[in-house]
Design an enzyme around this catalytic site. Structure first.
Site, mmCIF file in Angstrom:
data_model
loop_
_atom_site.group_PDB
_atom_site.id
_atom_site.type_symbol
_atom_site.label_atom_id
_atom_site.label_comp_id
_atom_site.label_asym_id
_atom_site.label_seq_id
_atom_site.Cartn_x
_atom_site.Cartn_y
_atom_site.Cartn_z
ATOM 1 N N GLU A 154 24.085 80.590 51.660
ATOM 2 C CA GLU A 154 24.292 81.802 51.542
ATOM 3 C C GLU A 154 24.869 82.989 52.440
ATOM 4 O O GLU A 154 24.403 82.623 53.817
ATOM 5 C CB GLU A 154 22.895 82.653 50.843
ATOM 6 C CG GLU A 154 21.872 82.182 51.713
ATOM 7 C CD GLU A 154 21.324 83.135 52.727
ATOM 8 O OE1 GLU A 154 22.033 84.423 52.427
ATOM 9 O OE2 GLU A 154 20.767 83.008 53.454
ATOM 10 N N LYS A 198 27.384 77.979 58.103
ATOM 11 C CA LYS A 198 26.654 78.871 58.062
ATOM 12 C C LYS A 198 25.925 79.280 59.357
ATOM 13 O O LYS A 198 25.896 80.426 60.008
ATOM 14 C CB LYS A 198 25.489 78.310 57.161
ATOM 15 C CG LYS A 198 24.041 79.323 57.069
ATOM 16 C CD LYS A 198 24.177 80.446 56.692
ATOM 17 C CE LYS A 198 23.017 81.509 56.906
ATOM 18 N NZ LYS A 198 22.882 82.526 55.890
ATOM 19 N N ASN A 225 26.486 83.014 61.558
ATOM 20 C CA ASN A 225 25.318 83.958 61.768
ATOM 21 C C ASN A 225 25.318 83.895 63.386
ATOM 22 O O ASN A 225 25.108 84.892 63.999
ATOM 23 C CB ASN A 225 23.960 83.296 61.584
ATOM 24 C CG ASN A 225 23.774 84.040 60.061
ATOM 25 O OD1 ASN A 225 24.851 84.630 59.411
ATOM 26 N ND2 ASN A 225 22.388 83.609 59.516
ATOM 27 N N PHE A 241 29.283 94.989 63.503
ATOM 28 C CA PHE A 241 28.523 94.273 64.520
ATOM 29 C C PHE A 241 28.660 94.334 65.854
ATOM 30 O O PHE A 241 28.823 93.693 66.479
ATOM 31 C CB PHE A 241 28.563 92.904 64.143
ATOM 32 C CG PHE A 241 27.717 92.594 62.924
ATOM 33 C CD1 PHE A 241 27.942 93.088 61.481
ATOM 34 C CD2 PHE A 241 26.398 91.808 62.931
ATOM 35 C CE1 PHE A 241 27.272 92.815 60.583
ATOM 36 C CE2 PHE A 241 25.531 91.879 61.929
ATOM 37 C CZ PHE A 241 26.179 92.162 60.561
ATOM 38 N N LYS A 272 27.366 97.360 67.148
ATOM 39 C CA LYS A 272 26.455 98.728 67.398
ATOM 40 C C LYS A 272 25.324 98.207 68.406
ATOM 41 O O LYS A 272 24.565 97.405 68.104
ATOM 42 C CB LYS A 272 25.610 98.878 66.025
ATOM 43 C CG LYS A 272 26.466 99.941 65.045
ATOM 44 C CD LYS A 272 25.715 101.057 64.862
ATOM 45 C CE LYS A 272 26.349 102.231 64.803
ATOM 46 N NZ LYS A 272 26.904 103.053 65.860
ATOM 47 N N CYS A 330 16.843 85.918 60.227
ATOM 48 C CA CYS A 330 18.072 84.961 60.103
ATOM 49 C C CYS A 330 18.605 84.777 61.387
ATOM 50 O O CYS A 330 18.361 83.712 61.960
ATOM 51 C CB CYS A 330 19.092 85.569 59.273
ATOM 52 S SG CYS A 330 18.362 85.712 57.453
ATOM 53 N N LYS A 345 15.717 96.134 59.677
ATOM 54 C CA LYS A 345 17.170 97.024 59.546
ATOM 55 C C LYS A 345 16.760 97.848 58.156
ATOM 56 O O LYS A 345 15.682 97.676 57.403
ATOM 57 C CB LYS A 345 18.330 96.156 59.302
ATOM 58 C CG LYS A 345 18.180 95.303 58.179
ATOM 59 C CD LYS A 345 19.674 94.705 58.261
ATOM 60 C CE LYS A 345 19.845 93.903 56.606
ATOM 61 N NZ LYS A 345 20.873 93.526 56.444
ATOM 62 N N ARG A 379 9.692 90.763 59.536
ATOM 63 C CA ARG A 379 10.029 89.554 60.237
ATOM 64 C C ARG A 379 11.004 89.602 61.544
ATOM 65 O O ARG A 379 11.980 90.107 61.273
ATOM 66 C CB ARG A 379 10.200 88.274 59.565
ATOM 67 C CG ARG A 379 9.250 88.029 58.245
ATOM 68 C CD ARG A 379 9.563 86.871 57.610
ATOM 69 N NE ARG A 379 10.966 87.355 56.655
ATOM 70 C CZ ARG A 379 11.427 86.487 55.904
ATOM 71 N NH1 ARG A 379 11.119 85.310 55.412
ATOM 72 N NH2 ARG A 379 12.315 87.090 55.080
HETATM 73 C C1 UGA Z 1 22.389 87.909 58.291
HETATM 74 C C2 UGA Z 1 23.698 87.967 57.983
HETATM 75 O O1 UGA Z 1 24.673 89.130 58.234
HETATM 76 C C3 UGA Z 1 24.197 87.492 56.416
HETATM 77 O O2 UGA Z 1 25.573 87.213 56.246
HETATM 78 C C4 UGA Z 1 23.254 85.850 56.265
HETATM 79 O O3 UGA Z 1 23.558 85.636 54.968
HETATM 80 C C5 UGA Z 1 21.871 86.425 56.581
HETATM 81 O O4 UGA Z 1 21.845 86.747 57.968
HETATM 82 C C6 UGA Z 1 21.108 84.930 56.471
HETATM 83 O O5 UGA Z 1 21.330 84.188 57.085
HETATM 84 O O6 UGA Z 1 20.388 85.052 55.287
HETATM 85 P P1 UGA Z 1 20.553 90.080 57.732
HETATM 86 O O7 UGA Z 1 19.664 89.100 58.728
HETATM 87 O O8 UGA Z 1 20.020 90.512 56.409
HETATM 88 O O9 UGA Z 1 21.914 89.117 57.406
HETATM 89 O O10 UGA Z 1 20.941 91.275 58.476
HETATM 90 P P2 UGA Z 1 22.167 91.939 59.305
HETATM 91 O O11 UGA Z 1 22.720 93.055 58.437
HETATM 92 O O12 UGA Z 1 23.164 90.738 59.583
HETATM 93 O O13 UGA Z 1 21.665 92.311 60.512
HETATM 94 C C7 UGA Z 1 20.792 91.647 61.405
HETATM 95 C C8 UGA Z 1 20.240 92.163 62.690
HETATM 96 O O14 UGA Z 1 21.326 92.798 63.456
HETATM 97 C C9 UGA Z 1 19.480 93.589 62.139
HETATM 98 O O15 UGA Z 1 18.550 93.736 62.961
HETATM 99 C C10 UGA Z 1 20.534 94.804 62.595
HETATM 100 O O16 UGA Z 1 19.755 96.145 63.047
HETATM 101 C C11 UGA Z 1 21.234 94.161 63.757
HETATM 102 N N1 UGA Z 1 22.549 94.519 64.129
HETATM 103 C C12 UGA Z 1 23.427 94.543 63.166
HETATM 104 C C13 UGA Z 1 22.826 95.126 65.242
HETATM 105 O O17 UGA Z 1 21.778 95.318 66.109
HETATM 106 N N2 UGA Z 1 23.906 95.387 65.618
HETATM 107 C C14 UGA Z 1 24.917 95.543 64.722
HETATM 108 O O18 UGA Z 1 26.212 96.125 65.052
HETATM 109 C C15 UGA Z 1 24.571 94.801 63.583
#
Ligand code: UGA
Length: 448
Positions: A152, A222, A226, A267, A269, A278, A338, A345
């Site tokens: 996913e 996958k 990630n 990504f 930021k 994840c 986020k 978690r």
């Molecule tokens: C992530 C992946 O984006 C999904 O594609 C994947 O399916 C999912 O893991 C999974 O393996 O199930 P998710 O963990 O929901 O999704 O969150 P993200 O939006 O990817 O953000 C991950 C973390 O990175 C957050 O803590 C967010 O604040 C941080 N982040 C994100 C940053 O610090 N900087 C950024 O530019 C982007």
């Protein structure tokens, strides 16, 4: 088609709900009976945008069913999606005991042949083990268990939208028959034959591609995806540290970098780094798998190290701004890892709070969705539904999650109630110039 979903967490529920919306008959099961009872009563145990309405519609149309009897669910579906947790062990290796348990259950409870689909994030070569376990515990030599990998790519907070409008659907199979079954399952998604709760009848054009690969490739895609995203975030964070030393602005730098389509703006930021269930665990599992294969993935080790150091970087700012933490009243805005999720978690905010408490601060916290999940873990904190109440009388406000409500926060109004106008922003949500104009001492990442 009749489908079974084992595991009703973030991934399982979204998968089950969306596949039911796509017209399939979906049987969901979970070992947590309370969760199943809640779902049967029409309640959703997690906060995920649009999930409630998709589940409600599916239940009304009699497309989704819940049972805590795993055997019943296993017998009901032709295809079984495994959506159970794969948490990290102490060593970083993925704990696959839930997958193993489910494999044995499927083999023992099935009365007909099944296609078993790995949806949970698993290290490469898990499919081989899954196949072996299914064969070893099978009660009837006539039954055939085939395996597919269908990772996913759902982001928490936008998971329903991601499922209905995927960039790509990856399906790892061993033969054309399994590929055809998986195509049939996803055809309504690719052909937009579902009621979209986000766009109604006006979904943007263009739909994702269904890619057929080998099982090993699908599993690797996958973790490789990630880990690459995690790497990108850590890269931006190191650039941010460098910007602070040089006197450059990380937003300007990453924006310009991202305009190159080979790099992309997402990504990059800078801030408190990545959390959630994840990236932190997947990067560890990928490092572990690579090492087991004789490849030291040093790049990923560095990305992980950089991420762990974000809290130290943040506290350097807190110490610089507050001097002594002991005895200070501090607000933490944001608990979830986020925005748009109640998931805490591996949330950086929780590490921030633990450190504040250890250094003797009185902590007040606010979050639109994650308070009830955080309370049992950190009972010493004073929680406020209203973020303006959380910052009242505090010596500093620490922003840890990029919720819209915090982006739009009225600092002018809040400033009047704070003991001191001090904001330390872990997500770069505000303009340093504007905050200065409002009379705030303002700290963020990679900006003056
Ligand atoms: C992530 C992946 O984006 C999904 O594609 C994947 O399916 C999912 O893991 C999974 O393996 O199930 P998710 O963990 O929901 O999704 O969150 P993200 O939006 O990817 O953000 C991950 C973390 O990175 C957050 O803590 C967010 O604040 C941080 N982040 C994100 C940053 O610090 N900087 C950024 O530019 C982007």
């Amino acid at each position: 088609m009749r489908l079974t979903v084992i595991g009703c967490g973030y991934v399982g529920l979204v998968t089950g709900a969306c596949l039911a919306a796509a017209g399939h008959e979906v049987y969901c099961t979970d070992i947590d009976e309370k969760r199943i009872d809640l779902l049967k009563a029409g309640k959703v145990p997690i906060y995920e945008e649009h999930l409630e309405e998709v589940l409600k519609r599916a239940a009304e149309e009699k497309k989704i069913f819940y049972t805590s009897n795993a055997g019943e669910a296993i017998r009901a579906g032709e295809v079984i999606f495994i959506c159970v947790g794969t948490p990290p062990k102490e060593s970083g290796e993925a704990d696959l005991s839930a997958i193993d348990h489910v494999a044995r259950q499927i083999a023992m409870e099935a009365r007909t042949s099944k296609l078993v689909v790995e949806k949970s994030t698993v290290p490469a070569l898990t499919g081989v083990q899954l196949q072996k376990a299914l064969a070893a515990y099978s009660q009837n030599g006539e039954l055939k268990f085939e395996v597919a990998s269908n990772p996913e790519f759902l982001r928490e907070g936008t998971a329903v939208g991601d499922f209905f409008h995927p960039d790509r659907i990856v399906v790892g199979v061993e033969n054309e028959k399994c590929a055809a079954t998986m195509r049939e399952i996803y055809n309504p998604i690719l052909g937009r034959k579902f009621h979209c709760p986000i766009h109604g009848g006006t979904c943007p054009s263009g739909s994702g591609e269904l890619l057929i690969t080998t099982i090993n490739s699908a599993e690797l895609i996958k973790h490789a995806s990630n880990s690459f995203l995690a790497l990108k975030i850590s890269y931006a964070n190191v650039i941010s540290d460098l910007c602070e030393r040089i006197g450059a602005d990380v937003e300007e730098v990453t924006h310009a970098m991202g305009l190159d389509p080979r790099i992309g703006t997402q990504f990059l930021k800078a801030g408190l780094g990545f959390g959630g269930f994840c990236f932190p665990k997947d990067i560890q599992a990928f490092i572990h798998l690579s090492s087991a294969m004789g490849i030291e993935f040093d790049m990923l080790k560095a990305a992980e190290r950089v991420n762990k150091q974000r809290i130290d970087r943040f506290f350097e700012k807190v110490h610089k701004a507050l001097w002594v933490i002991k005895g200070k009243k501090v607000a933490v805005l944001g608990l979830a890892f986020k925005a748009n999720t109640d998931d805490i978690r591996f949330a950086p905010a929780l590490d921030v709070i633990r450190r504040l408490l250890a250094e003797g601060a009185e902590v007040h916290a606010s979050d639109p969705e994650a308070i009830s999940r955080t309370k049992p873990l950190l009972p010493e904190v004073k929680y406020h539904d209203d973020p303006y109440a959380a910052v009242k009388g505090v010596d500093a406000a620490l922003v840890c999650t990029e919720w819209q409500v915090f982006r739009k926060f009225d600092w002018e109004k809040a400033g009047h109630t704070m003991a001191r106008r001090l904001v330390i922003d872990g997500r770069n949500l505000y303009s340093p110039k504007k905050m200065q104009e409002l009379g705030f001492d303002y700290y963020s990442f990679g900006r003056k």
